[in-house]
Each structure stands twice: as structure tokens, then as C-alpha cells.
Design a protein around this motif. Structure first.
Motif, short mmCIF file in Angstrom:
data_model
loop_
_atom_site.label_atom_id
_atom_site.label_comp_id
_atom_site.label_asym_id
_atom_site.label_seq_id
_atom_site.Cartn_x
_atom_site.Cartn_y
_atom_site.Cartn_z
N UNK A 44 0.83 -1.20 0.00
CA UNK A 44 0.00 0.00 0.00
C UNK A 44 0.87 1.25 0.00
N UNK A 45 0.44 2.23 -0.76
CA UNK A 45 1.06 3.55 -0.73
C UNK A 45 0.00 4.51 -0.19
N UNK A 46 0.07 4.79 1.08
CA UNK A 46 -0.97 5.57 1.74
C UNK A 46 -1.01 7.01 1.24
N UNK A 47 0.14 7.57 0.95
CA UNK A 47 0.17 8.94 0.41
C UNK A 47 -0.56 8.99 -0.93
N UNK A 48 -0.37 7.96 -1.73
CA UNK A 48 -1.05 7.89 -3.03
C UNK A 48 -2.55 7.74 -2.85
N UNK A 49 -2.97 6.96 -1.84
CA UNK A 49 -4.39 6.80 -1.55
C UNK A 49 -4.99 8.14 -1.12
#
Length: 499
Positions: free
Chosen positions: A286-291
Motif C-alpha cells: 500500500x502507498x498511503x500517500x497515493x491513496x
């Protein structure tokens, strides 16, 4: 024990809406609630209607996340922290006209505790082992061991008429509480109407004649209705809608750091999700910043197991190695666990735009590590039913937060917890959560919850995604609104509408 008659068939004259009755507030939400029983509901659209408006608890949580009195005027705590004696306000009545007293408090707590009720709030009152009615306005709660978060936990337990203690059907359709507004009618797929409760215990409140919750599926229709004045409030809106409404004339945007959170839940009985290394690998993909950028329009921060709004409890996400996106590392973990790819799983998606957008981003991110995901979209009633029945591989949702870690962690992550739909069981975690619940020393509680966060962040059954800004859009004619980090519309009692 007194016997009180319960009149469930509440009636009132039809409440006009829009400009015809300026003192009636229209609140637009995206869908009809799944039910209205305060001891059973979990979905936002149910909670936002009844909690604080139709129902009250012994205590409440204010906008600063502090415990304050509600139906209890005051309380005394024994020196050993094993008993709490609550003095109730006098002259409080339910919406059916019957008096609220200690008998109703006792019955409400027993109702939540009862296995037959299957309340998701059961963990909040599980440690209460004795209930003594001292007099009609005094009730004593006893514990076998100290229960540190009891006062904040009781804020989540609505007081209902004692006659409904064994009834798990009536309140789902016809709520009866002591709050500032009483239920009038529920028109399926249309609206729920509340009217001012003339018998409310606080003189001069509520200021509104009534509140109507309109079910408006289309976001564009809700937005147009807010700017035109057809709707007074759009609660809990997604960041995209907030961005669009920010510049609109006649609209005021309220926001606060949310204690609620978005998450990817994982059913550990569905292989290979039972393997902690697989769950850690998913976190690493997961890339939370991208989410946050793609699905929440930048309005949020990467989220660990506790909201950063809980400044005394939450660890910074920099402590969690799995929060650094690492596709190669995730693949290595899967190989180490003996898992062959591709892995095929499904995600049950909360029927809300931000959850749909988050799910699509996650679907793209997981495929990089060899995890192929099918998105399953259902209406809210089916979603809630599947969630309660653990009928999912994974799910994406937005959950309400709490001011004390126990209120989220114990019911969700302890073995057999009432909202442990993940079927997660970890003896070490159980011990930490038991310590956090029974230890009254703040430093020792924090030590337990720090350890719990470090385990849950990467290997727990939930990949916490983000804590966004909580947005509520309000027509400028609506006065007295205050936003609460819990998402509740508690301040409607003080709201008025300018002509």
C-alpha cells in the motif's frame, strides 16, 4: 420495580420542509440507514441520525473529546475504582411520556450485555458485573477489576425504556429516547422525520421545530440542494465534495481532524490472510500517500491504529516499517511465507464514494505484488450484513473513532470481541488489551497500547489507511452548528435557522 407503559406508536402532524417552515432543518445524507436501534447500529447514516439527537447516555463526549455529564448530573468513584455511583437528572422523560429513571439505566446496560442482543457495543459494558438501583435517581455500577475507560465507554450506551430490554426488533424502526428530538416517521428510500421534543430536560432547547434526514443518493443533487437552501447540512462529506463546495457562496465548510479512519479489513479465516506475513506484505504494497492524494484529494494523513487526534495515545506512523511502500520486500515476505502468486481475493466495498475510490487505488497497488482483487459493491444493508457475518475476504470501510483506545481495540482485536469480524486471535494482544482496560495508571496504559499499536500496524487484521479531515457543509443561514471529531450531530440541539 415500577411498571411503565411504552407507547411506540408516536404520531405528529406532518412537518413541512424547505422555506415553508424555516425552523425545520433538512439534512441530506446519501442513503437510508440500516436500522435505528442505538445498541445495534454501526453504520454512519444510522449513528448520525439518532445518537445525540434521539438518544442520550449517562455521559457524553464533547467537541474537545472530553467526557462530560449527560443524563447523569454527577457521579462518585470509590477509592478502589471498583464502583461508580451516578446521580441522574430529575424530571427527564422519554419521548412516549414515561419517566426515565435508574431502572431504565440498568435495563439498557443489561440489554447491551445480553448475548441475545448481540450488540457490537457489548465490550463497552462487559466489565460491569453489578448494577444496583439505590433509588429512582441513583444507580451504582460495580466492577470486579478497575475499568479505566468506563466513563467514556458509557457515552456510547444510549438509555432506552426498560420495557424494551428483551426486544431486539422495535427500536430498529421506531426509536424512543430522551434526546432533544423525537422520531415521527420513516419513509423508505425517502426520509426520516424528527420533531422537537417539547418535554426535553433543557429549557429553551432544541431551537429547531424539527429535523428531516433526506436520503439523496446523488452527490450533485445534495450539493445543489445545499446551495439553494433546500438542505441545511451535508454531514460527513467526502473531500471531493468539500473541495467543490468550498468556494460556493452561501456555504460554510466546517472541518476537524477526524477520529474516524479508513481501513482495509482482512478476514484471517480466508487464506492466505491467516498468515501474518501476508498481512504485512499487503501493508507494504500500500502507498498511503497515493491513496490520500488520489482518493481523498490530499485531505488526510497516513493512519496508524489510532488517530493522531488522540495526541496522548497515537504513535507516529514513522515507527511502522511496513508503512514504507516496498514491492520487492512484500514479494519476499510472500515467498518466505510459502505463498504462490497470483493470489486472488475480493474486497467488499462500503457504498460511499471515498471508499469506492480508495478500493480502486488499492486494487491497482496490490496487483504489483501479485495480489489480484475483485471489487464487490453492495448496498449498505447487504454490506453491514456481510460485515457482521464475516462474509468477506477483505473490505474497505470508514469507521468511527473513539477518545479512548479501549473503545476501539478491545471490541475489535481481542479474541471473540463483538466487532472482531476478522476472527483475529492473538494471546499476547489479549494480554495487552486486558492491561490497557484494567490498569488505572496512565503511563502503564500507554505502554500497553504502544505495544499493541506496533503489532497491529503491520501484522494485525486491519491495514489502517488514513485519518482524513472530517468535513461538514452547512448553508450560511444555519446558525449554531459545531463540528465534533466523532462525526455526531450533537450540536443540532443548539442550531437555529435565520429567515
Amino acid at each position: 420495580m415500577s411498571v411503565k407503559k411504552l407507547g411506540l406508536a408516536l404520531t405528529a402532524s406532518a412537518i413541512l420542509v424547505g422555506s415553508a417552515t424555516a425552523a425545520t432543518l433538512n439534512v441530506a445524507i446519501d442513503s437510508s440507514p440500516a436500522g435505528l436501534d442505538p445498541h445495534l447500529i454501526t453504520a454512519f447514516n444510522s449513528v448520525v441520525i439518532v445518537q445525540g439527537n434521539v438518544y442520550e447516555g449517562l455521559t457524553d463526549i464533547d467537541a474537545g473529546l472530553n467526557v462530560v455529564p449527560d443524563l447523569a448530573a454527577s457521579w462518585e468513584i470509590s477509592p478502589d475504582n471498583l464502583s461508580y455511583t451516578f446521580k441522574l437528572h430529575s424530571g427527564v422523560t422519554f419521548h412516549d411520556g414515561s419517566a426515565m429513571d435508574a431502572e431504565d439505566v440498568a435495563a439498557s446496560i443489561r440489554r447491551v450485555q445480553a448475548e441475545a442482543t448481540a450488540s457490537p457495543k457489548a465490550a463497552s459494558v462487559m466489565p460491569i458485573t453489578g448494577i444496583e438501583i439505590i433509588d429512582p435517581l441513583t444507580v451504582k455500577l460495580s466492577l470486579d477489576a478497575p475499568f479505566a475507560p468506563i466513563l467514556s465507554s458509557l457515552a456510547t450506551i444510549a438509555i432506552v425504556p426498560a420495557e424494551l430490554e428483551a426486544d431486539v426488533e422495535a427500536l430498529q424502526q421506531t426509536p424512543v429516547g430522551t434526546g432533544p428530538f423525537k422520531f415521527v416517521e420513516w419513509l423508505p428510500n425517502n426520509e426520516i422525520t424528527l420533531t422537537k421534543f417539547d418535554g426535553y430536560r433543557e429549557a429553551g432547547l432544541p431551537k429547531l421545530d424539527g429535523v428531516t434526514f433526506k436520503f439523496v443518493p446523488e452527490a450533485s443533487t445534495r450539493q445543489v440542494g445545499l446551495t439553494s437552501g433546500d438542505y441545511g447540512i451535508l454531514p460527513g462529506i467526502d473531500p471531493a465534495t468539500a473541495l467543490q463546495l468550498k468556494a460556493q457562496p452561501g456555504v460554510e465548510l466546517y472541518d476537524t481532524l477526524n477520529v474516524s479512519y479508513t481501513l482495509l479489513g482482512m478476514n484471517v479465516t480466508r487464506e492466505p490472510l491467516g498468515n501474518a506475513k501476508v498481512r504485512e506484505a499487503i501493508n507494504m504494497l500500500l502507498n498511503r500517500e497515493e491513496i490520500i492524494a488520489g482518493a481523498l484529494f490530499g485531505a488526510g494523513v497516513p493512519g496508524g491504529p489510532l488517530s493522531p487526534a488522540l495526541t496522548g495515545w497515537a504513535l507516529d506512523t514513522s515507527e511502522f516499517a511496513c508503512y514504507t511502500t516496498n514491492v520487492d520486500g512484500a514479494k519476499a515476505l510472500l515467498a518466505e511465507a510459502g505463498i504462490e502468486t497470483p493470489i486472488k481475493l475480493s474486497i467488499l466495498v462500503l457504498p460511499r464514494q471515498d471508499a469506492r475510490d480508495i478500493s480502486q487505488v488499492i486494487q491497482q497497488q496490490l496487483v504489483a505484488g501479485g495480489i489480484e482483487v475483485e471489487l464487490v459493491n453492495k448496498e449498505i444493508g447487504e454490506f453491514v450484513q456481510d460485515w457482521r457475518n464475516s462474509d468477506f475476504d477483505m473490505f474497505v470501510s470508514a469507521n468511527g473513532g473513539n477518545p479512548d483506545p479501549d473503545q476501539y481495540f478491545f471490541r475489535t482485536f481481542r479474541s471473540g470481541g463483538p466487532t472482531n469480524v476478522f476472527k483475529y486471535a492473538n494471546a499476547d494482544m489479549d494480554a495487552l488489551l486486558d492491561t490497557g482496560r484494567t490498569e488505572t495508571d496512565i503511563a502503564k496504559r500507554k505502554e500497553a497500547y504502544d505495544a499493541a499499536q506496533r503489532t497491529l500496524a503491520c501484522q494485525g487484521p486491519v491495514a489502517h489507511l488514513a485519518y482524513g479531515n472530517l468535513f461538514t457543509a452547512v448553508n450560511a443561514k444555519v446558525k449554531g452548528f459545531e463540528i465534533y471529531p466523532t462525526g455526531r450531530l450533537t450540536s443540532l440541539v443548539n442550531v437555529s435557522i435565520d429567515e
